[in-house]
Motif scaffolding. Structure first.
Motif, PDB file in Angstrom:
ATOM      1  N   ASN A 153     -11.725   4.482 -53.981  1.00 30.66           N
ATOM      2  CA  ASN A 153     -11.405   5.093 -52.692  1.00 30.66           C
ATOM      3  C   ASN A 153     -10.652   6.410 -52.872  1.00 30.66           C
ATOM      4  OD1 ASN A 153     -12.564   3.221 -50.884  1.00 30.66           O
ATOM      5  ND2 ASN A 153     -10.835   1.821 -51.183  1.00 30.66           N
ATOM      6  N   PHE A 154      -9.857   6.497 -53.930  1.00 27.50           N
ATOM      7  CA  PHE A 154      -9.097   7.730 -54.138  1.00 27.50           C
ATOM      8  C   PHE A 154     -10.030   8.877 -54.508  1.00 27.50           C
ATOM      9  CE2 PHE A 154      -6.108  10.707 -56.069  1.00 27.50           C
ATOM     10  CZ  PHE A 154      -5.072  10.665 -55.146  1.00 27.50           C
ATOM     11  N   TYR A 155     -10.982   8.622 -55.365  1.00 30.74           N
ATOM     12  CA  TYR A 155     -11.961   9.656 -55.714  1.00 30.74           C
ATOM     13  C   TYR A 155     -12.755  10.063 -54.477  1.00 30.74           C
ATOM     14  CZ  TYR A 155     -15.767  12.120 -58.066  1.00 30.74           C
ATOM     15  OH  TYR A 155     -16.677  13.084 -58.458  1.00 30.74           O
ATOM     16  N   LYS A 156     -13.161   9.087 -53.694  1.00 35.93           N
ATOM     17  CA  LYS A 156     -13.953   9.378 -52.500  1.00 35.93           C
ATOM     18  C   LYS A 156     -13.151  10.185 -51.480  1.00 35.93           C
ATOM     19  CE  LYS A 156     -16.911   5.288 -52.975  1.00 35.93           C
ATOM     20  NZ  LYS A 156     -17.256   3.945 -52.420  1.00 35.93           N
ATOM     21  N   SER A 157     -11.856   9.946 -51.411  1.00 35.56           N
ATOM     22  CA  SER A 157     -11.000  10.722 -50.505  1.00 35.56           C
ATOM     23  C   SER A 157     -10.986  12.194 -50.922  1.00 35.56           C
ATOM     24  CB  SER A 157      -9.576  10.163 -50.509  1.00 35.56           C
ATOM     25  OG  SER A 157      -9.541   8.853 -49.990  1.00 35.56           O
ATOM     26  N   ASN A 158     -10.956  12.437 -52.225  1.00 31.42           N
ATOM     27  CA  ASN A 158     -11.012  13.808 -52.719  1.00 31.42           C
ATOM     28  C   ASN A 158     -12.391  14.421 -52.534  1.00 31.42           C
ATOM     29  OD1 ASN A 158      -8.463  14.846 -54.350  1.00 31.42           O
ATOM     30  ND2 ASN A 158      -8.586  12.622 -54.632  1.00 31.42           N
ATOM     31  N   LYS A 159     -13.413  13.631 -52.744  1.00 33.86           N
ATOM     32  CA  LYS A 159     -14.781  14.127 -52.557  1.00 33.86           C
ATOM     33  C   LYS A 159     -15.011  14.504 -51.092  1.00 33.86           C
ATOM     34  CE  LYS A 159     -19.000  14.707 -54.328  1.00 33.86           C
ATOM     35  NZ  LYS A 159     -19.858  14.866 -53.173  1.00 33.86           N
ATOM     36  N   HIS A 160     -14.388  13.772 -50.190  1.00 35.02           N
ATOM     37  CA  HIS A 160     -14.486  14.074 -48.756  1.00 35.02           C
ATOM     38  C   HIS A 160     -13.903  15.458 -48.469  1.00 35.02           C
ATOM     39  CE1 HIS A 160     -14.406  13.489 -44.424  1.00 35.02           C
ATOM     40  NE2 HIS A 160     -13.096  13.721 -44.412  1.00 35.02           N
ATOM     41  N   VAL A 161     -12.733  15.749 -49.001  1.00 39.69           N
ATOM     42  CA  VAL A 161     -12.111  17.065 -48.816  1.00 39.69           C
ATOM     43  C   VAL A 161     -12.980  18.144 -49.466  1.00 39.69           C
ATOM     44  CG1 VAL A 161     -10.075  18.479 -49.310  1.00 39.69           C
ATOM     45  CG2 VAL A 161      -9.803  16.061 -48.716  1.00 39.69           C
ATOM     46  N   TYR A 162     -13.484  17.865 -50.643  1.00 43.27           N
ATOM     47  CA  TYR A 162     -14.318  18.818 -51.372  1.00 43.27           C
ATOM     48  C   TYR A 162     -15.593  19.167 -50.599  1.00 43.27           C
ATOM     49  CZ  TYR A 162     -17.550  20.489 -55.001  1.00 43.27           C
ATOM     50  OH  TYR A 162     -18.465  21.216 -55.715  1.00 43.27           O
ATOM     51  N   ASP A 163     -16.271  18.137 -50.111  1.00 41.74           N
ATOM     52  CA  ASP A 163     -17.532  18.368 -49.390  1.00 41.74           C
ATOM     53  C   ASP A 163     -17.314  19.178 -48.118  1.00 41.74           C
ATOM     54  OD1 ASP A 163     -18.963  17.017 -51.321  1.00 41.74           O
ATOM     55  OD2 ASP A 163     -18.969  15.105 -50.225  1.00 41.74           O
ATOM     56  N   ILE A 164     -16.249  18.860 -47.381  1.00 42.96           N
ATOM     57  CA  ILE A 164     -15.940  19.616 -46.168  1.00 42.96           C
ATOM     58  C   ILE A 164     -15.662  21.077 -46.523  1.00 42.96           C
ATOM     59  CG2 ILE A 164     -14.206  19.963 -44.356  1.00 42.96           C
ATOM     60  CD1 ILE A 164     -13.987  16.945 -44.116  1.00 42.96           C
ATOM     61  N   GLY A 165     -14.867  21.283 -47.562  1.00 42.52           N
ATOM     62  CA  GLY A 165     -14.503  22.640 -47.949  1.00 42.52           C
ATOM     63  C   GLY A 165     -15.664  23.482 -48.424  1.00 42.52           C
ATOM     64  N   LYS A 166     -16.721  22.843 -48.946  1.00 41.59           N
ATOM     65  CA  LYS A 166     -17.891  23.575 -49.440  1.00 41.59           C
ATOM     66  C   LYS A 166     -18.773  24.104 -48.327  1.00 41.59           C
ATOM     67  CE  LYS A 166     -19.515  23.671 -53.219  1.00 41.59           C
ATOM     68  NZ  LYS A 166     -19.563  24.729 -54.259  1.00 41.59           N
ATOM     69  N   SER A 167     -18.639  23.527 -47.122  1.00 38.96           N
ATOM     70  CA  SER A 167     -19.544  23.933 -46.026  1.00 38.96           C
ATOM     71  C   SER A 167     -18.812  24.010 -44.695  1.00 38.96           C
ATOM     72  CB  SER A 167     -20.710  22.950 -45.938  1.00 38.96           C
ATOM     73  OG  SER A 167     -20.247  21.623 -45.765  1.00 38.96           O
ATOM     74  N   LEU A 168     -17.655  24.651 -44.692  1.00 40.00           N
ATOM     75  CA  LEU A 168     -16.872  24.772 -43.461  1.00 40.00           C
ATOM     76  C   LEU A 168     -17.643  25.563 -42.404  1.00 40.00           C
ATOM     77  CD1 LEU A 168     -13.259  25.592 -44.722  1.00 40.00           C
ATOM     78  CD2 LEU A 168     -13.970  23.533 -43.491  1.00 40.00           C
TER      79      LEU A 168
END
Length: 438
Positions: free
Chosen positions: A238-253
């Motif tokens: 879940n911790f990795y996925k929480s970071n991946k969530h932030v990463y994915d949003i930031g890549k396509s704001l």
């Protein structure tokens, strides 16, 4: 009742009661009869004074200072409200405040005016001579208005009382152990621990803020709940996925997501951003003006929201340095994408809980407890020509503010969700403060 009969009744009562008893019997609700324009105008002016400051005020210090100013406004008018209590009976280690002369007339708007003028000069750092002249001009303008209907003697007495409150509040503030320095703090070196973040890799701010004296004794033991997900580099965690969530949003704001992140950033140089806590205060003032509050009611609400502005950071930073959680940009650069950058710069302190939400949240919870979950228009950036943002409720506004930090790339979504609950808890504690005698 005919006037002659009323006079007879008062004479009869006065013959039966002592002076002190008569003072208690007669109404003393003049702040409830005076308009709140004076306090609203002062909060607006102080925002304008600091807009042009260069450098801009230190966010956490300015929040703390406006906490004291809010308490001081209330203390400057409360003696005129029948049955009201001084916050000295409610706040942690607050000394007894000056009291007005018995059997003397006061104009409480003039008291608030003098207190605010004095507190502005005492608490706001970096004031120029021009700033001080604007403060003097506001004070004098209101005094001129007051003199049209009130004797000079009453105004002078009211001013002296307001200034005595300002001095007492400031003197109390000097011993609150408020310290933002990170000198001597050793950053833990453990898996998942916070470390300075790009691009500046600045030293930590506020590790000792937890030792500052709060306004509420309950804030001493108010703790943020444990982090829901253990640190892990496992892609299925879940911790990795929480970071991946932030990463994915930031890549396509999207443009709207960027606008939301910028709206709640309140950052930038003079004339670009808006000095904290004026975003909060502009919303508070707008709501209070729409409710057409009297002077006493407005002073109480500025005090309650001021308490949130001071205790919010203390509770928040206690949690930040208790958990020392790694920021998204650090984790993402190490385990997902070494070239990823957050949309907005990451502040120089640990991740959990959220500073914005844990400070803004209790302020808004106080308003929600008083007025309900009302619609809100946020016009904080009208001075810059930006259109206002409209919210169906206070809750929706707080949720957007929380989401803005995920769009900015500086917080996890779970941090924001939990921080909303922490803010609500502190706001509820503030709303329980009793300011009326039984």
């Amino acid at each position: 009742m005919p006037k002659r009969n009323l006079v007879f009744v008062l004479i009869l009562i006065s013959s039966l009661l002592s002076c002190d008893q008569l003072e208690e019997w007669l109404p003393k609700d003049t702040p409830k009869q005076e308009p709140a324009d004076v306090v609203h105008d002062w909060y607006k002016l102080l925002a304008k004074v600091q807009f042009g400051a260069n450098p801009q005020p230190v966010v956490l210090l300015n929040n703390r200072n406006f906490g004291y100013i809010g308490v001081g406004v209330y203390e400057a008018v409360h003696p005129g409200i029948k049955g009201s209590l001084s916050l000295a009976t409610q706040l942690y280690q607050m000394p007894a405040m000056p009291t007005p002369e018995k059997h003397k007339e006061y104009l409480w708007g003039a008291s608030a005016n003098a207190a605010l003028a004095s507190m502005a000069k005492l608490f706001l750092a970096g004031l120029t001579d021009g700033d001080k002249a604007r403060i003097d001009s506001m004070e004098n303008a209101y005094n001129t208005t007051f003199k049209a209907n009130t004797s000079s003697e009453v105004i002078a007495r009211s001013q002296a009382f307001g200034r005595s409150i300002a001095d007492a509040i400031y003197n109390w503030s000097t011993a609150d152990n408020f310290n933002l320095s990170g000198a001597g703090y050793k950053i833990p070196v453990l898996p998942g621990s916070w470390e300075p973040t790009p691009p500046a890799f600045a030293a930590p701010v506020g590790p000792y803020l937890k030792n500052s004296r709060p306004f509420l004794v309950s804030s001493l033991t108010l703790n943020v709940r444990s982090i829901p997900y253990a640190f892990s580099e496992d892609k299925e965690s879940n911790f990795y996925k929480s970071n991946k969530h932030v990463y994915d949003i930031g890549k396509s704001l999207t443009d709207e997501q960027k606008a939301i992140a910028n709206w709640w950033a309140d950052a930038g140089g003079a004339g670009v951003g808006i000095p904290a806590p004026y975003h909060f205060l502009s919303i508070i003032t707008s709501i209070l003006e729409s409710k057409k509050l009297n002077l006493g009611e407005a002073a109480e609400m500025y005090a309650r929201t001021g308490i949130a502005l001071k205790d919010g950071p203390i509770v928040t930073f206690k949690g930040k340095y208790q958990y020392n959680l790694i920021r998204p940009v650090t984790y993402i650069n190490k385990h997902i994408d070494p070239n990823w950058k957050s949309y907005l710069p990451t502040p120089p302190y640990p991740e959990y809980p959220s500073g914005l939400v844990s400070i803004f949240g209790p302020v808004m919870q106080v308003l929600k407890r008083e007025y309900g979950d009302i619609p809100v228009t946020d016009n904080a950036y009208s001075w810059r020509g930006d259109a206002p943002r409209e919210y169906a409720s206070i809750t929706k506004m707080v949720e957007e503010a929380a989401k803005s930090r995920v769009y900015a790339g500086i917080h996890y979504q779970f941090t924001q969700d939990i921080s909303i609950g922490l803010g609500n808890q502190l706001g509820d504690n503030i709303s329980k403060i009793n300011l009326n005698t039984p």
